[in-house]
Design a protein around this motif. Structure first.
Motif, PDB file in Angstrom:
ATOM      1  N   SER A 323       0.833  -1.195   0.000  1.00 11.09           N
ATOM      2  CA  SER A 323       0.000   0.000   0.000  1.00 11.09           C
ATOM      3  C   SER A 323       0.872   1.250   0.000  1.00 11.09           C
ATOM      4  CB  SER A 323      -0.913   0.006   1.227  1.00 11.09           C
ATOM      5  OG  SER A 323      -1.711   1.169   1.244  1.00 11.09           O
ATOM      6  N   LYS A 324       0.520   2.196  -0.869  1.00  8.67           N
ATOM      7  CA  LYS A 324       1.233   3.464  -0.935  1.00  8.67           C
ATOM      8  C   LYS A 324       0.249   4.594  -1.218  1.00  8.67           C
ATOM      9  CE  LYS A 324       5.761   1.870  -2.640  1.00  8.67           C
ATOM     10  NZ  LYS A 324       6.800   2.084  -3.687  1.00  8.67           N
ATOM     11  N   ILE A 325       0.659   5.807  -0.841  1.00  9.52           N
ATOM     12  CA  ILE A 325      -0.055   6.989  -1.312  1.00  9.52           C
ATOM     13  C   ILE A 325       0.321   7.163  -2.777  1.00  9.52           C
ATOM     14  CG2 ILE A 325      -0.321   9.486  -1.104  1.00  9.52           C
ATOM     15  CD1 ILE A 325       0.440   9.180   1.858  1.00  9.52           C
ATOM     16  N   ILE A 326      -0.661   7.104  -3.655  1.00 14.85           N
ATOM     17  CA  ILE A 326      -0.364   7.122  -5.085  1.00 14.85           C
ATOM     18  C   ILE A 326      -0.631   8.478  -5.728  1.00 14.85           C
ATOM     19  CG2 ILE A 326      -0.619   4.661  -5.491  1.00 14.85           C
ATOM     20  CD1 ILE A 326      -3.552   5.180  -6.222  1.00 14.85           C
ATOM     21  N   MET A 327      -1.467   9.287  -5.084  1.00 14.13           N
ATOM     22  CA  MET A 327      -1.777  10.607  -5.628  1.00 14.13           C
ATOM     23  C   MET A 327      -2.579  11.384  -4.595  1.00 14.13           C
ATOM     24  SD  MET A 327      -4.680   9.405  -8.385  1.00 14.13           S
ATOM     25  CE  MET A 327      -3.902   7.786  -8.596  1.00 14.13           C
ATOM     26  N   ALA A 328      -2.782  12.659  -4.880  1.00 17.88           N
ATOM     27  CA  ALA A 328      -3.629  13.503  -4.039  1.00 17.88           C
ATOM     28  C   ALA A 328      -4.392  14.454  -4.946  1.00 17.88           C
ATOM     29  CB  ALA A 328      -2.789  14.276  -3.030  1.00 17.88           C
ATOM     30  N   LYS A 329      -5.576  14.871  -4.499  1.00 16.16           N
ATOM     31  CA  LYS A 329      -6.340  15.808  -5.318  1.00 16.16           C
ATOM     32  C   LYS A 329      -6.980  16.870  -4.444  1.00 16.16           C
ATOM     33  CE  LYS A 329     -10.931  13.629  -5.621  1.00 16.16           C
ATOM     34  NZ  LYS A 329     -11.973  13.150  -6.549  1.00 16.16           N
ATOM     35  N   GLU A 330      -7.238  18.013  -5.072  1.00 17.50           N
ATOM     36  CA  GLU A 330      -7.886  19.139  -4.412  1.00 17.50           C
ATOM     37  C   GLU A 330      -8.733  19.857  -5.452  1.00 17.50           C
ATOM     38  OE1 GLU A 330      -4.254  20.763  -3.062  1.00 17.50           O
ATOM     39  OE2 GLU A 330      -3.853  21.899  -4.894  1.00 17.50           O
ATOM     40  N   ALA A 331      -9.758  20.553  -4.999  1.00 18.50           N
ATOM     41  CA  ALA A 331     -10.662  21.248  -5.917  1.00 18.50           C
ATOM     42  C   ALA A 331     -10.527  22.754  -5.758  1.00 18.50           C
ATOM     43  CB  ALA A 331     -12.109  20.829  -5.650  1.00 18.50           C
ATOM     44  N   LYS A 332     -10.720  23.465  -6.857  1.00 19.71           N
ATOM     45  CA  LYS A 332     -10.686  24.922  -6.786  1.00 19.71           C
ATOM     46  C   LYS A 332     -11.791  25.405  -5.854  1.00 19.71           C
ATOM     47  CE  LYS A 332     -10.767  29.195  -9.438  1.00 19.71           C
ATOM     48  NZ  LYS A 332     -10.995  29.854 -10.737  1.00 19.71           N
ATOM     49  N   TRP A 333     -11.442  26.365  -5.001  1.00 20.00           N
ATOM     50  CA  TRP A 333     -12.395  26.895  -4.026  1.00 20.00           C
ATOM     51  C   TRP A 333     -12.048  28.358  -3.788  1.00 20.00           C
ATOM     52  CZ3 TRP A 333     -12.377  25.673   1.904  1.00 20.00           C
ATOM     53  CH2 TRP A 333     -13.540  26.189   2.491  1.00 20.00           C
ATOM     54  N   GLY A 334     -12.846  29.257  -4.336  1.00 22.23           N
ATOM     55  CA  GLY A 334     -12.541  30.676  -4.232  1.00 22.23           C
ATOM     56  C   GLY A 334     -11.226  30.983  -4.922  1.00 22.23           C
ATOM     57  N   ASN A 335     -10.338  31.664  -4.218  1.00 20.46           N
ATOM     58  CA  ASN A 335      -9.020  31.978  -4.769  1.00 20.46           C
ATOM     59  C   ASN A 335      -7.979  30.915  -4.452  1.00 20.46           C
ATOM     60  OD1 ASN A 335      -9.854  34.470  -5.874  1.00 20.46           O
ATOM     61  ND2 ASN A 335      -9.633  35.460  -3.870  1.00 20.46           N
ATOM     62  N   GLY A 336      -8.413  29.840  -3.812  1.00 20.62           N
ATOM     63  CA  GLY A 336      -7.482  28.775  -3.448  1.00 20.62           C
ATOM     64  C   GLY A 336      -8.053  27.410  -3.782  1.00 20.62           C
ATOM     65  N   PHE A 337      -7.784  26.443  -2.895  1.00 16.30           N
ATOM     66  CA  PHE A 337      -8.207  25.071  -3.140  1.00 16.30           C
ATOM     67  C   PHE A 337      -8.702  24.434  -1.846  1.00 16.30           C
ATOM     68  CE2 PHE A 337      -5.353  26.034  -6.573  1.00 16.30           C
ATOM     69  CZ  PHE A 337      -5.956  25.432  -7.674  1.00 16.30           C
ATOM     70  N   THR A 338      -9.482  23.385  -1.994  1.00 13.79           N
ATOM     71  CA  THR A 338      -9.952  22.630  -0.843  1.00 13.79           C
ATOM     72  C   THR A 338      -8.795  21.847  -0.223  1.00 13.79           C
ATOM     73  OG1 THR A 338     -10.512  20.737  -2.241  1.00 13.79           O
ATOM     74  CG2 THR A 338     -12.253  22.355  -1.837  1.00 13.79           C
ATOM     75  N   LYS A 339      -9.060  21.283   0.930  1.00 15.27           N
ATOM     76  CA  LYS A 339      -8.080  20.419   1.583  1.00 15.27           C
ATOM     77  C   LYS A 339      -7.762  19.238   0.671  1.00 15.27           C
ATOM     78  CE  LYS A 339      -7.441  17.633   5.783  1.00 15.27           C
ATOM     79  NZ  LYS A 339      -8.082  17.174   7.049  1.00 15.27           N
ATOM     80  N   SER A 340      -6.485  18.901   0.575  1.00 16.52           N
ATOM     81  CA  SER A 340      -6.055  17.818  -0.307  1.00 16.52           C
ATOM     82  C   SER A 340      -6.520  16.460   0.226  1.00 16.52           C
ATOM     83  CB  SER A 340      -4.531  17.832  -0.430  1.00 16.52           C
ATOM     84  OG  SER A 340      -4.091  16.811  -1.289  1.00 16.52           O
ATOM     85  N   THR A 341      -6.997  15.617  -0.681  1.00 19.48           N
ATOM     86  CA  THR A 341      -7.392  14.246  -0.355  1.00 19.48           C
ATOM     87  C   THR A 341      -6.331  13.289  -0.861  1.00 19.48           C
ATOM     88  OG1 THR A 341      -9.765  14.734  -0.470  1.00 19.48           O
ATOM     89  CG2 THR A 341      -9.103  12.434  -0.739  1.00 19.48           C
ATOM     90  N   GLN A 342      -5.732  12.527   0.030  1.00 19.18           N
ATOM     91  CA  GLN A 342      -4.745  11.531  -0.378  1.00 19.18           C
ATOM     92  C   GLN A 342      -5.444  10.235  -0.781  1.00 19.18           C
ATOM     93  OE1 GLN A 342      -2.032  11.241   2.981  1.00 19.18           O
ATOM     94  NE2 GLN A 342      -0.680  12.787   2.090  1.00 19.18           N
ATOM     95  N   ILE A 343      -4.931   9.610  -1.819  1.00 17.12           N
ATOM     96  CA  ILE A 343      -5.528   8.388  -2.355  1.00 17.12           C
ATOM     97  C   ILE A 343      -4.493   7.272  -2.278  1.00 17.12           C
ATOM     98  CG2 ILE A 343      -6.640   7.342  -4.366  1.00 17.12           C
ATOM     99  CD1 ILE A 343      -7.357  10.225  -5.253  1.00 17.12           C
TER     100      ILE A 343
END
Length: 457
Positions: A323-343
């Motif tokens: 098992s490894k962290i393979i990627m992370a994602k975040e969504a545009k939110w205002g002038n920044g981004f949401t909290k990153s989700t590790q996958i």
């Protein structure tokens, strides 16, 4: 094969838009702790929940459009679990789909009035939705305000829907993002950005002269696949004809998979990802038990335009050993981004331990690219072919007052090394053009031949 054409460069991933209406007779009340109005962090959505069910709204600073409603039964089809961190509500669909909501006192004031269905208002809603949610203007070198200044003067209230559609399509075309789609309910007016492999461009150019373009293109793609399948001993099909597999001729230790989609594996057309994953697991478990002698798997995703991230990661779970962290994602939110989700990957106890060679093309997109990112941290897969499409975000689905549906990319994916491949695609180890005209004349697949040669050494 026709479905390949309709799946080219599409994604079926979404957020709460997977929820819909229901005709269930028995009503199950919503949990008390969820009752209220919740504004999503990013995504431009508000959900209103009462004891009977929910209503989802698409919002911008100038619009509030009621999207869909549903009851508790439909809610449970999407939401696997919920939990709170302070005042923040977390909705969990899967390891790769986790969303956060803030409770607000009531619907935003903009929801007090309906947006009139005029060409100008439809233009404004679409432009503002992109302005507030699209994550890649800088990446794709687009000045979105300049697009507004150029195309808004072309909009007038007496214009036809076809004229409006042409103006808006021209405005979004420079994005060159295949997750950007605009269509009416009947799909008689549809626009989708398209960046294709040279071999597919050749096919579509040829088929434009035919009466039935889709039928022609499907036939031509089948011809290409038949060239490839000539290298395989008695190829078989499974997973609702989405997977063709077999052993490479005269090479009993080399197996070949051609997976044309990351969804649609159930003949009953179940789109629940758990049902799809169960089918992947059943196939892989049986295949591995019957093919313990295989030391190299050639995994062909050159015709795979995407599907569900969950399925992509499940395929990877059968090919890795820790098992490894393979990627992370975040969504545009205002002038920044949401909290990153590790996958993460969650490898199977009896996962395949041999070498992996993946064949790619410009058609390899979206959830297919998630599959490649999932393999990347393990350094056990060799990629051969063309750099992929470069569209990783789930397609954020939206509606306009005139009934048109549209989608855009609002999520940023980073690989395990924090690299973003949006707009450029996942790089390959051995770069080769797929299905050149010379190869087709000679009935050869040189990319597959190269993969076989690498597998033998």
């Amino acid at each position: 094969m026709l479905k390949i054409i309709t799946k080219i460069m599409t994604t079926l991933s979404g957020s709460l838009l997977l929820l819909g209406c229901t005709n269930e007779i028995q009503k199950v009340p919503m949990p008390n702790e969820l009752i209220g109005v919740w504004q999503q962090q990013g995504y431009g959505k508000v959900v209103q929940i009462n004891s009977d069910g929910f209503t989802l709204y698409d919002i911008t600073k100038m619009s509030c459009i009621k999207d869909i409603t549903g009851d508790k039964n439909k809610w449970d089809e999407f939401v696997v679990s919920t939990y709170f961190e302070g005042d923040v509500l977390h909705l969990v669909h899967s390891d790769s789909k986790k969303y956060q909501f803030d409770k607000i006192a009531k619907l935003p004031p903009i929801c007090d009035k309906e947006v009139p269905n005029t060409p100008s208002n439809n233009f404004e809603v679409l432009w503002n939705t992109f302005d507030e949610n699209y994550a890649f203007f800088d990446t794709r070198n687009i000045d979105w305000k300049m697009q507004y200044n150029q195309y808004k003067p072309m909009i007038y209230d007496s214009m036809s829907i076809e004229e409006w559609f042409k103006v808006v399509s021209n405005m979004i075309e420079p994005l060159q993002d295949v997750h950007v789609v605009l269509s009416n309910d009947s799909n008689t007016l549809t626009y989708q950005n398209r960046v294709l492999s040279p071999f597919l461009e050749d096919i579509l150019q040829y088929c434009q002269t035919k009466i039935d373009v889709n039928s022609c293109a499907g036939s031509e793609l089948n011809n290409l696949l038949n060239i490839t399948y000539n290298y395989i001993e008695n190829p078989k099909r499974t997973l609702n004809d989405n997977l063709t597999y077999g052993i490479v001729k005269n090479n009993p230790s080399i197996a070949y998979f051609n997976l044309i989609a990351m969804s649609g594996y159930d003949k009953g057309n179940s789109e629940k990802y758990n049902d799809q994953i169960a089918l992947i697991d059943k196939f892989m478990d049986n295949w591995l038990k019957s093919n313990s002698h295989i030391d190299t798997l050639i995994f062909d995703v050159r015709f795979n335009g995407g599907g569900y991230d969950e399925n992509s990661i499940e395929w990877a779970n059968w090919l890795v050993n820790e098992s490894k962290i393979i990627m992370a994602k975040e969504a545009k939110w205002g002038n920044g981004f949401t909290k990153s989700t590790q996958i993460h990957t969650q490898p199977k106890a009896n996962a395949f331990q041999g070498k992996i060679i993946v064949l790619t093309s410009k058609m390899s997109a979206s959830a297919t690219e998630i599959f490649l990112l999932a393999l990347k941290p393990y350094d056990k897969a060799t990629l051969i072919g063309e750099q992929t499409q470069g569209v990783f975000s789930d397609a954020l689905l939206k509606k306009l007052p005139n009934g048109f549906n549209f989608s855009l990319s609002n999520e940023v994916y980073r690989d395990s090394s924090n690299i973003i491949y949006e707009a450029q695609g996942v790089p390959v180890d051995v770069e080769m053009q797929n299905y050149t005209k010379e190869e087709i004349i000679k009935q050869q697949d040189l990319v597959l031949e190269r993969a076989i040669a690498i597998a033998k050494h």
